[in-house]
Design a protein around this motif. Structure first.
Motif, PDB file in Angstrom:
ATOM      1  N   ARG A 212      11.717   5.625  -9.346  1.00  0.00           N
ATOM      2  CA  ARG A 212      11.505   6.045  -7.883  1.00  0.00           C
ATOM      3  C   ARG A 212      10.065   5.380  -7.626  1.00  0.00           C
ATOM      4  O   ARG A 212       9.896   4.608  -5.718  1.00  0.00           O
ATOM      5  CB  ARG A 212      12.354   6.883  -7.615  1.00  0.00           C
ATOM      6  N   ARG A 215       8.572   2.469  -8.033  1.00  0.00           N
ATOM      7  CA  ARG A 215       9.160   1.171  -6.874  1.00  0.00           C
ATOM      8  C   ARG A 215       8.241   1.537  -5.771  1.00  0.00           C
ATOM      9  O   ARG A 215       8.906   0.155  -4.669  1.00  0.00           O
ATOM     10  CB  ARG A 215      10.426   1.780  -6.908  1.00  0.00           C
ATOM     11  N   HIS A 219       6.932  -2.212  -4.026  1.00  0.00           N
ATOM     12  CA  HIS A 219       6.841  -2.138  -2.584  1.00  0.00           C
ATOM     13  C   HIS A 219       5.812  -2.362  -1.781  1.00  0.00           C
ATOM     14  O   HIS A 219       5.982  -3.021  -0.646  1.00  0.00           O
ATOM     15  CB  HIS A 219       8.075  -1.587  -1.877  1.00  0.00           C
TER      16      HIS A 219
END
Length: 300
Positions: A212, A215, A219
């Motif tokens: 996570r 990610r 982003h």
């Protein structure tokens, strides 16, 4: 926030400036180097005090170098030196103070999000608290507000959490911590205690494409290659009996001389300074000088 030197860099800088070759001269030098620093400074002094004790010097002599009484020196360092000795003997892992602060902040961030578990995105937030990882993330523009906003956009967060209880780390976060400990174990000399700090944890969560945290970094447009480059000097130290790179390969062939800190070989562009069975390149010397020139927190 400027990155603080690691324990190994502090000791290396002290060794370079020591007035003699024995352990007491090294202790004098490390005290001088670390007097205006925090975080890793105590760990550096602890390790050298352990070396001085192993060389057979008394607490009276150590106290004289530290400017305190024999009793004060023993009370201050005996337990910590013994803890380092036991950790080195058993192969157990010690969390650095920067990592401990980061983990506490990660759990607090999960609680603020109304979650019972802290994931790797919360570890990423926690890493902005202190240490080399915080400086690395800030240099790449990954601020606390940006990470929090990206996490809320990418992952669901409850709105009706009662607020009771203390969050725990998720399975993914626990796996990341285990991987960081393993990385520290692989890159720590056999003769030294294994201490895991924020660079190892950031390297693990940033380079795991399924995490996570990764990610969130994707982003935000943070290039993981930049993270690896900035952390290279802090984690790329192969584990050998004395923390040194072997200069001989198979068949006794001499290997190219390499920087003992970053691992890059000698070249026309990269000059190396030789020490006792150790090398350091001009870039790492400049990096150490820049970090040691920075004032401690609070401008002291």
């Amino acid at each position: 926030m400027s990155p603080e030197p690691t324990v190994e860099q502090l000791i290396a800088a002290a060794r370079a400036g020591a007035t003699g070759d024995d352990e007491l001269a090294l202790l004098d030098a490390v005290i001088a180097v670390t007097k205006d620093l925090s975080s890793h400074a105590d760990e550096a002094v602890d390790q050298v005090v352990r070396q001085v004790r192993a060389a057979g010097h008394s607490w009276t002599v150590i106290g004289e170098r530290l400017g305190v009484s024999r009793q004060a020196a023993r009370q201050r360092y005996a337990d910590r030196v013994e803890r380092i000795r036991e950790a080195a003997a058993t192969g157990s892992v010690i969390h650095g103070r920067d990592l401990e602060s980061s983990l506490s902040s990660a759990l607090a961030a999960a609680r603020a999000d109304g979650l019972a578990e802290a994931g790797t995105e919360h570890l990423l937030l926690g890493l902005l608290t202190d240490g080399v990882a915080a400086a690395t993330l800030e240099q790449l523009g990954a601020t606390r507000d940006k990470i929090r906003e990206a996490s809320h956009r990418l992952f669901e967060h409850p709105t009706d959490w009662p607020g009771g209880g203390v969050p725990v780390f998720s399975a993914e976060a626990e796996a990341a911590l285990a991987a960081a400990r393993q990385l520290a174990n692989e890159r720590t000399p056999d003769c030294a205690p294994i201490i895991v700090n924020t660079p190892q944890l950031l390297a693990v969560i940033a380079t795991n494409p399924g995490s996570r945290a990764r990610r969130v970094l994707n982003h935000l447009g943070v290039d993981v290659a930049d993270i690896k480059r900035l952390l290279h000097c802090y984690i790329n130290v192969p584990r050998t009996p004395f923390g040194r790179r072997s200069r001989r390969g198979r068949g006794g062939k001499k290997q190219r001389d390499r920087c003992s800190f970053c691992g890059h070989p000698r070249s026309e562009e990269r000059r190396l300074v030789a020490g006792p069975d150790v090398w350091i390149c001009a870039e790492c010397v400049a990096l150490c000088a820049e970090m040691l020139a920075q004032p401690a927190d609070g401008g002291v």
